[in-house]
Design a protein around this motif. Sequence first.
Motif, short mmCIF file in Angstrom:
data_model
loop_
_atom_site.label_atom_id
_atom_site.label_comp_id
_atom_site.label_asym_id
_atom_site.label_seq_id
_atom_site.Cartn_x
_atom_site.Cartn_y
_atom_site.Cartn_z
N UNK A 1 26.94 47.60 16.11
CA UNK A 1 26.93 46.19 16.49
C UNK A 1 27.45 46.01 17.92
N UNK A 2 26.59 45.52 18.80
CA UNK A 2 26.99 45.28 20.19
C UNK A 2 27.59 43.87 20.29
N UNK A 3 28.89 43.82 20.56
CA UNK A 3 29.61 42.54 20.59
C UNK A 3 29.49 41.88 21.95
N UNK A 4 29.71 42.64 23.02
CA UNK A 4 29.54 42.15 24.38
C UNK A 4 28.35 42.84 25.00
N UNK A 5 27.44 42.07 25.58
CA UNK A 5 26.14 42.60 25.99
C UNK A 5 25.91 42.56 27.50
N UNK A 6 26.98 42.73 28.25
CA UNK A 6 26.83 42.75 29.70
C UNK A 6 27.46 41.54 30.36
N UNK A 7 28.76 41.33 30.12
CA UNK A 7 29.48 40.18 30.68
C UNK A 7 29.75 40.42 32.17
N UNK A 8 29.40 39.42 32.98
CA UNK A 8 29.71 39.43 34.41
C UNK A 8 30.48 38.16 34.74
N UNK A 9 31.67 38.32 35.30
CA UNK A 9 32.54 37.17 35.50
C UNK A 9 33.55 37.45 36.60
N UNK A 10 33.73 36.49 37.50
CA UNK A 10 34.77 36.57 38.52
C UNK A 10 35.65 35.33 38.40
N UNK A 11 36.95 35.56 38.34
CA UNK A 11 37.93 34.49 38.16
C UNK A 11 38.90 34.52 39.33
N UNK A 12 39.25 33.33 39.84
CA UNK A 12 40.08 33.24 41.04
C UNK A 12 41.42 32.56 40.74
N UNK A 13 42.34 32.72 41.68
CA UNK A 13 43.67 32.12 41.55
C UNK A 13 43.58 30.62 41.34
N UNK A 14 44.44 30.10 40.48
CA UNK A 14 44.55 28.66 40.29
C UNK A 14 43.51 28.06 39.38
N UNK A 15 42.63 28.86 38.83
CA UNK A 15 41.61 28.33 37.92
C UNK A 15 42.13 28.28 36.48
N UNK B 1 32.89 47.59 34.26
CA UNK B 1 34.07 47.65 35.14
C UNK B 1 34.92 46.39 34.97
N UNK B 2 36.23 46.59 34.87
CA UNK B 2 37.18 45.47 34.83
C UNK B 2 38.22 45.72 35.90
N UNK B 3 38.33 44.79 36.84
CA UNK B 3 39.37 44.86 37.86
C UNK B 3 40.31 43.68 37.71
N UNK B 4 41.60 43.97 37.70
CA UNK B 4 42.63 42.94 37.68
C UNK B 4 43.51 43.13 38.91
N UNK B 5 43.75 42.07 39.64
CA UNK B 5 44.52 42.15 40.89
C UNK B 5 43.90 43.16 41.86
N UNK B 6 42.57 43.27 41.82
CA UNK B 6 41.86 44.11 42.77
C UNK B 6 41.79 45.58 42.41
N UNK B 7 42.29 45.95 41.23
CA UNK B 7 42.32 47.37 40.86
C UNK B 7 41.73 47.57 39.47
N UNK B 8 40.94 48.63 39.31
CA UNK B 8 40.35 48.95 38.02
C UNK B 8 41.46 49.20 37.00
N UNK B 9 41.35 48.57 35.82
CA UNK B 9 42.43 48.69 34.83
C UNK B 9 42.56 50.12 34.30
N UNK C 1 40.44 38.38 38.64
CA UNK C 1 39.79 39.11 37.55
C UNK C 1 38.32 39.30 37.93
N UNK C 2 37.84 40.53 37.86
CA UNK C 2 36.44 40.81 38.15
C UNK C 2 35.87 41.68 37.03
N UNK C 3 34.84 41.17 36.37
CA UNK C 3 34.21 41.89 35.26
C UNK C 3 32.74 42.11 35.59
N UNK C 4 32.30 43.35 35.49
CA UNK C 4 30.91 43.67 35.79
C UNK C 4 30.27 44.44 34.64
N UNK C 5 29.19 43.88 34.10
CA UNK C 5 28.39 44.51 33.05
C UNK C 5 29.25 45.06 31.91
#
Length: 262
Positions: free
Chosen positions: A21-35, A64-72, A9-13
């Motif tokens: 009302x701005x609920x999410x204000x620029x989330x950046x997160x990378x998640x890996x297998x087994x976590x 941008x949201x990528x799951x399994x390496x591809x933009x959703x 999972x890769x999330x950028x801004x």
Amino acid sequence: METNNEPIISIKDLRVSYGQHEVLKGINLEVYRGQIIGYIGTNGAGKSTTVKTILGLVPKYSGEIKIFGKDIKESGIEYKKRIGYIPEVPDIYDNLTAKEYLTFMGEIYGLDYDKADQKAQKLMNLFQIEKSYNSRISSFSKGMKQKVLIIASLIHNPDILFLDEPLSGLDANSVMIFKEILAELANQGKTIFYSSHIMDVVEKISTRIVLINNGDIAADGSFNELKEKSKEGSLEQIFNQLTGFNTYNELAEEFVSTIEEV
């Protein structure tokens, strides 16, 4: 296709607004297998919005949201076949029997009927509710319904599991079993995104804890890393310090005083 060292999972801004009302204000997160990600925050912090956006349930967002390496946005529904989800407030077809519901869910995810039926029965048995397999879900207790939802989220062997308060209504023995299930899934390389208000559970099961506060990530690391940074003991104390909530004792005392008034 994702590689072993690429985030699953890769999330950028990531930004989401409801009206002004701005609920999410620029989330950046990378998640890996087994976590096992413990995703925590106060009510309204943006936890459920993050998950629903990843699942494609919130179509209007920037970033941008990528799951399994591809933009959703380019994946359609394909990536969803590899995801399991237990929402905090689930909709379940309780006029169906457990058998009807679970085989239906299995077929949606691509299992043939007989395989779904076989797996559902075995999983119901492991949760000790197999005698109710042919009973209508409307007759089930809250805990039994939660077990059915857990089975439905896992029956297709997903690579990512999103859980929002998954222990709701479960008895102590089932909680212990489910914690072990999550640990075993993580050992097999599955990724678990676990959102809960029960801090001691998050503290015990998570390999990584992400704290979202007011629409942004306030902390990200293992429990020991967060503990070292904050110099606090429990995850609940760390959470209170990082979110600036330190008046709970006074509020509790005032609440009790109010109900004692004659």
